[in-house]
Design a protein around this motif. Sequence first.
Motif, short mmCIF file in Angstrom:
data_model
loop_
_atom_site.label_atom_id
_atom_site.label_comp_id
_atom_site.label_asym_id
_atom_site.label_seq_id
_atom_site.Cartn_x
_atom_site.Cartn_y
_atom_site.Cartn_z
N GLU A 1 0.83 -1.21 0.00
CA GLU A 1 0.00 0.00 0.00
C GLU A 1 0.86 1.26 0.00
O GLU A 1 0.47 2.30 -0.48
CB GLU A 1 -0.89 0.02 1.24
CG GLU A 1 -2.11 -0.84 1.13
CD GLU A 1 -3.06 -0.36 0.05
OE1 GLU A 1 -3.73 0.67 0.27
OE2 GLU A 1 -3.13 -1.00 -1.02
N THR A 2 2.07 1.13 0.57
CA THR A 2 2.94 2.31 0.65
C THR A 2 4.09 2.17 -0.34
O THR A 2 4.42 1.06 -0.75
CB THR A 2 3.54 2.43 2.07
OG1 THR A 2 4.17 1.18 2.37
CG2 THR A 2 2.47 2.74 3.10
N VAL A 3 4.68 3.29 -0.72
CA VAL A 3 5.80 3.19 -1.66
C VAL A 3 7.05 2.71 -0.91
O VAL A 3 7.25 3.06 0.25
CB VAL A 3 6.09 4.53 -2.38
CG1 VAL A 3 4.98 4.87 -3.34
CG2 VAL A 3 6.33 5.65 -1.39
N PRO A 4 7.87 1.89 -1.56
CA PRO A 4 9.04 1.36 -0.85
C PRO A 4 10.06 2.45 -0.51
O PRO A 4 10.30 3.36 -1.31
CB PRO A 4 9.63 0.35 -1.84
CG PRO A 4 9.02 0.64 -3.14
CD PRO A 4 7.73 1.36 -2.92
N LEU A 10 6.76 13.62 -9.88
CA LEU A 10 6.06 12.61 -9.07
C LEU A 10 6.99 11.45 -8.71
O LEU A 10 7.02 10.98 -7.57
CB LEU A 10 4.86 12.09 -9.87
CG LEU A 10 4.00 11.03 -9.22
CD1 LEU A 10 3.25 11.61 -8.03
CD2 LEU A 10 2.99 10.46 -10.23
N GLY A 11 7.75 10.99 -9.70
CA GLY A 11 8.55 9.79 -9.47
C GLY A 11 9.95 10.05 -8.94
O GLY A 11 10.57 9.16 -8.34
N ARG A 12 10.45 11.25 -9.13
CA ARG A 12 11.87 11.51 -8.83
C ARG A 12 12.28 11.19 -7.38
O ARG A 12 13.29 10.52 -7.15
CB ARG A 12 12.23 12.96 -9.17
CG ARG A 12 13.74 13.21 -9.10
CD ARG A 12 14.03 14.64 -9.49
NE ARG A 12 14.02 14.79 -10.93
CZ ARG A 12 15.12 14.89 -11.67
NH1 ARG A 12 16.30 14.85 -11.10
NH2 ARG A 12 15.06 15.04 -12.96
N PRO A 13 11.47 11.58 -6.37
CA PRO A 13 11.88 11.23 -5.00
C PRO A 13 11.96 9.71 -4.80
O PRO A 13 12.84 9.22 -4.09
CB PRO A 13 10.79 11.83 -4.12
CG PRO A 13 10.05 12.79 -4.99
CD PRO A 13 10.25 12.39 -6.40
N LEU A 14 11.06 8.98 -5.46
CA LEU A 14 11.06 7.52 -5.32
C LEU A 14 12.26 6.93 -6.04
O LEU A 14 12.86 5.94 -5.60
CB LEU A 14 9.77 6.92 -5.89
CG LEU A 14 8.47 7.58 -5.44
CD1 LEU A 14 7.28 6.92 -6.08
CD2 LEU A 14 8.35 7.51 -3.93
#
Length: 594
Positions: free
Chosen positions: A318-321, A382-386
Motif C-alpha cells: 500500500e505504501t511506496v518502498p 512525481l517519481g523523482r523522489p522515489l
Amino acid sequence: MAGSGEFERIERGEIRRQGIAVSAGIAIGRAYLVGRDSVKTPRHHIEAEEIEDEIARLKRAITASDRQLEKVKQKLASENESDFHILSAHQMMLHDEHLVDAAINYMRDESINAEWALRKAVDAIRAVFDAIEDEYFRERASDVEFVFERILRNLLGKDTGPLSPPPDAIVIAYDLSPADTSQLHRAAIAGLCTDAGGKTSHTAIIARAHELPAVVGLEDITEVVESDDLLIVDGTTGVVIVNPKRETVVEFREEQRRQAAAGAVLLSNRDLPAQTRDGVEVKLYANIDGPDELESALEHGAVGVGLTRTEYLFMTSETVPTEEVHFAQAVQVLKLMGGRPVTIRTFDLGADKLAGFLEETQLGEANPALGLRSIRLCLNELGRPLFRAQLRGLLRASAHGTLRIMFPMISGIGELRAAKAVVEDVKEELRREGVAFDEGIKIGIMIEMPSAAVTADLLARETDFFSIGTNDLIQYTMAVDRVNEAVSYLYEPLHPALLRLIAGVAKAARDAGISVTVCGEMAGDALVAPVLVGLGIHELSMSAVSIPEVKSSLRAITLSDVERLVRRVVDLPTAGEVKQAVEAYLDELGVQRA
Ligand code: PEP
Ligand code: MG
C-alpha cells in the motif's frame, strides 16, 4: 435432485478451447473462478481529519473502475453491442450524483469509511428501484450492485488480500493483475487460464517464473467454465479441455509423466557449462521479481541474475518502498546469489504495471503504453523522489556484492544523461555522508524502443552495458500491444525487423566494447536462443525454468554454424520462413524442444 448438476455436466460433454500457450506443463484440476465471489464491505467510523483522504480514496477507486470498464467495453465494441451499451451505462452510474455525491455526504455527515458510505448510497438507490412495478426497471438494481462491487474491489485493492483458491485448483479469470498472479503461486494452484493476455503479459511471465502451466487469450473461458469443473490445461500447446472424458485424462496424465521425466533429464544439465560445441560460452542468467525466486534460479543453473524487476515492491504494498526496503531487498539478492553478478532494474511502472500512487495520474492517459511511464516517471516530479530513494538503496547495496543498475525504457541520449545525472547526484550525496558504495558500479540501459536500437552506437558511448528488452522492443517495433490477444499474431520474435534491430545493437555493443544481454522472453525460447547467439548476443537472461532447455539447445550448436544460419535468415522476408529455416537446422542436429 443431487444428481441434476452432474447430469448437466455430462450433457455439456468435453469442450476444447485453444488459447495462447504461455507457461509449459500440464495441469489437471478443478476450476476456481476468480472475480465472481462477493466481497465483504468493511464498516467503521473515521476521524474528522481523515474524511478528505477517504473521499480522495473513493474518487481514485471510481476512476480505476471507469478505466477497467472502458477496457472491457473496447474489447466488446466490435462483437457485442448490447453489452457495450450496458457497460456504458455502468460507467455513467459510476459518476452519478446519487451514488457519488450521496456517498460523500454520508462520509461527511456520519464520519464513516468509503466502503460503508458507498453501501448506504447503493442501498438508497436500490430502495427506489425495488419500489418500481416494472420488472425491467426492478432488475436494473442488479446493475447498481455490479457497479458497487467493482468500486468496492478497487477500494479494497490489495487490502482484499491474496486470492485464496484451494491447493491444486486451476484459476480461471478474465484477467489477473500482475500482483494477483504473483500471489497465486503461494496458494499452490495447479495452473491458470485467462480470457485476456498475450505471451509477454506480466501474468504470463510470472506464471513461467513459478512454473505454473498457463494458457491466456482464451477469450471466453470464463463463460465456458463453471466452478469446480474438471479441467486440463496444456501450457505447452495452449489447449484447455473442460470436463474431459476419462480417456482424455488418462492420455494427459501419461504426457504429464513423460514431461516430468524429460524435465528431470534437462535439470541434470544444471552443472554443465552453457557452451556451444566449438567452445563459446553463453552466459545464462535468470529474470526475477524478488528474492523468493532465487532458489529456483540456482536450481536451474543460472550463473547470475540478468534482470530484477523491482516494480513488485510498489505493486504489492500500500505504501511506496523506502530506501531501506530497496537496500534490504538488493542485499538479500546479492547474498543469496553468493557473489554471482546481479543486475537490478530501477522501477518500470506504468501501462500494465500500475501502483496505487500512480492510479490518478495514469488513468487519464489515452495511451498508457506510450505515456508517462518507466524512466519518464522516474525523471518527473512525481517519481523523482522515489527514484532517488531507490538509487540510494541500490548504491548502498552495491558495497555488498557484484551489482549492476539499469534503467528501463530509455528512448535516447537525453534521457540516459538525465538518469545518469541523478545517479551522480545521489553518489555525491552518499560520499558527503561517508556512506560506502561501489565506485566502479556499472550503469546500463535497456534497449526496448526502436529509437534506442537505431541509436545504439551513440548510446554505447555513454553507458556501461545494454540489455535488450525484446518484450517491449517487439511491442513498439510492430506497434502491437503485448497483452492484446486480438493482435497477438503480429507479435513475432523472429520478424526480420527485430532480427535486424538486434543485430545492430549487438554490433554497436561489440564496437564499443560493452556487454549486451537479451532479457526479453524470447531469450528463453530454445528455438530462438541459437539465433540470438548467431546475432552476436552471448548473454541471455530468462525465466529460470527455461534455462535447462536453452542450455541443451546451445550445447548442440556451433557458433560458426549459427552465424552462417543468421546471415541467411536475416534476408528472409517473413518470420514464418525464418522459423522454418531455424527449425530445419535444429532438427538436423536432433535438438529436442518443448
Ligand atoms: C522487456 O520489455 O523485454 C523486459 C524484459 O521488460 P518487461 O517485460 O518487464 O517490460
Ligand atoms: Mg520492458
